[in-house]
Motif scaffolding. Sequence first.
Motif, mmCIF file in Angstrom:
data_model
loop_
_atom_site.group_PDB
_atom_site.id
_atom_site.type_symbol
_atom_site.label_atom_id
_atom_site.label_comp_id
_atom_site.label_asym_id
_atom_site.label_seq_id
_atom_site.Cartn_x
_atom_site.Cartn_y
_atom_site.Cartn_z
ATOM 1 N N TRP A 190 0.728 -0.966 -0.083
ATOM 2 C CA TRP A 190 -0.088 0.013 -0.029
ATOM 3 C C TRP A 190 0.877 1.193 0.128
ATOM 4 O O TRP A 190 1.515 1.505 0.909
ATOM 5 N N ALA A 191 0.978 2.097 -1.201
ATOM 6 C CA ALA A 191 1.932 3.074 -1.200
ATOM 7 C C ALA A 191 1.040 4.286 -0.939
ATOM 8 O O ALA A 191 0.111 4.242 -1.013
ATOM 9 N N GLU A 192 2.029 5.009 -0.182
ATOM 10 C CA GLU A 192 1.399 6.355 0.484
ATOM 11 C C GLU A 192 2.681 7.463 0.433
ATOM 12 O O GLU A 192 3.689 7.109 0.409
ATOM 13 N N GLY A 193 2.137 8.630 0.722
ATOM 14 C CA GLY A 193 3.067 9.684 1.191
ATOM 15 C C GLY A 193 3.872 10.073 0.302
ATOM 16 O O GLY A 193 5.165 10.503 0.671
ATOM 17 N N PRO A 194 3.911 10.035 -0.983
ATOM 18 C CA PRO A 194 4.980 10.394 -2.045
ATOM 19 C C PRO A 194 5.570 11.918 -1.812
ATOM 20 O O PRO A 194 4.850 12.890 -1.572
ATOM 21 N N VAL A 195 7.066 12.067 -2.012
ATOM 22 C CA VAL A 195 7.338 13.428 -1.826
ATOM 23 C C VAL A 195 8.501 13.511 -2.723
ATOM 24 O O VAL A 195 9.410 12.538 -2.737
ATOM 25 N N CYS A 236 -0.424 12.108 -3.915
ATOM 26 C CA CYS A 236 0.412 12.488 -4.921
ATOM 27 C C CYS A 236 1.415 13.565 -4.614
ATOM 28 O O CYS A 236 1.327 13.923 -3.456
ATOM 29 N N ALA A 237 2.310 13.737 -5.547
ATOM 30 C CA ALA A 237 3.303 14.815 -5.348
ATOM 31 C C ALA A 237 3.854 15.382 -6.497
ATOM 32 O O ALA A 237 3.966 14.640 -7.548
ATOM 33 N N PHE A 238 4.149 16.702 -6.692
ATOM 34 C CA PHE A 238 4.849 17.242 -7.845
ATOM 35 C C PHE A 238 6.178 16.675 -7.746
ATOM 36 O O PHE A 238 6.756 16.901 -6.691
ATOM 37 N N GLY A 239 6.923 16.482 -8.913
ATOM 38 C CA GLY A 239 8.233 16.248 -8.915
ATOM 39 C C GLY A 239 8.876 16.611 -10.283
ATOM 40 O O GLY A 239 8.278 17.234 -11.239
ATOM 41 N N ASP A 240 10.107 16.093 -10.477
ATOM 42 C CA ASP A 240 11.012 16.525 -11.699
ATOM 43 C C ASP A 240 11.128 18.026 -11.615
ATOM 44 O O ASP A 240 11.561 18.595 -10.671
#
Length: 334
Positions: free
Chosen positions: A54-59, A305-309
């Motif tokens: 269970w994937a969570e909390g991306p940063v 979700c998280a914004f990246g790149d």
Amino acid sequence: MKLITWFLFAGVAAASAAIPVGARVGRVERLDPALDALVAPDAQVEVIAAGLDWAEGPVWRKAGGYLLFSDIPQNTIYRWKEDEGLAVFLRPSGFVGDQPFGRELGCNALTFDLAGHLVINDQGNRQVVRLNEANYTKTVLADRFQGKRFNSPNDLVYRSNGDLYFTDPPYGLWKQNSDPHKELPFNGVYRLDPHGKLTLLTRDLSFPNGLAFSPDESTLYIQVSDPANAVWMAYHVEPDGSISHGRVFFDANALLHAGKLGLPDGMKVDRFGNIFGGGPGGILVLSPTGKHLGTIVTGQVTSNCAFGDDGSTLYMSADHYVMRIRLRTTAARY
């Protein structure tokens, strides 16, 4: 946190193998022409990690150019980097004893403080901590309110003045609200100032979860993961950091009743004030006025979700997977 019984995680490996890394999945459901300015008509959802519980909390860490995210049942924080793939960043990420308070032993949401340190909602240990990456030890920032242990801190966000806001639902406890280890009679939302002063902002939400500020920080959004009342709330942020004038910003109950999978969970805001947040059906895109512009449909129960790149890629934690999609907009705070 996914509000389903945990025995559904049996056979995770077989389920995860059904979609390989690199696969294009899902679709973008467009409900308003305004979505085209945020998500291109040819944008695709790509799987970048699989085989998770269970994937969570991306940063996203800009300095290193990599994504961090939690796998709560695996008690692990993973690191993902382009051309390197998936690697363990911290294990165990949460509880290490022999008498856990629930099945969710790992940490939940991740963020960075103003100095760039990783700050973690250590759900398994019922505390908010800062990770000391030189030796992978933890400094406890908060673990109690008025002498009583938190339930299981879930999501968190910093204000630009250094105030940390976080939610404390009961998902990490075996019996949630009826668990004998639950010391607080409510599920709160808190503010921790840079000097360590902890303030209860509200105790009136049934299952407070995701948090995000509007670009000017005048509004705090809170997602409520209640299957009986699945909503986004919006609060005015007062000069002293307290919140007032709570109102329903978006009501997701109709989507839930239509059979869409998932509940309001975690979210981020772009520079125009649009909200991208996990909810029934995938990642919902809401305008600054609360209009549902469309949904990034992942095909999975989607948590966060998280914004990246460069700030215009949206990374999404979706059950056994982490996915991404390129956007035409960029993060409000990046």
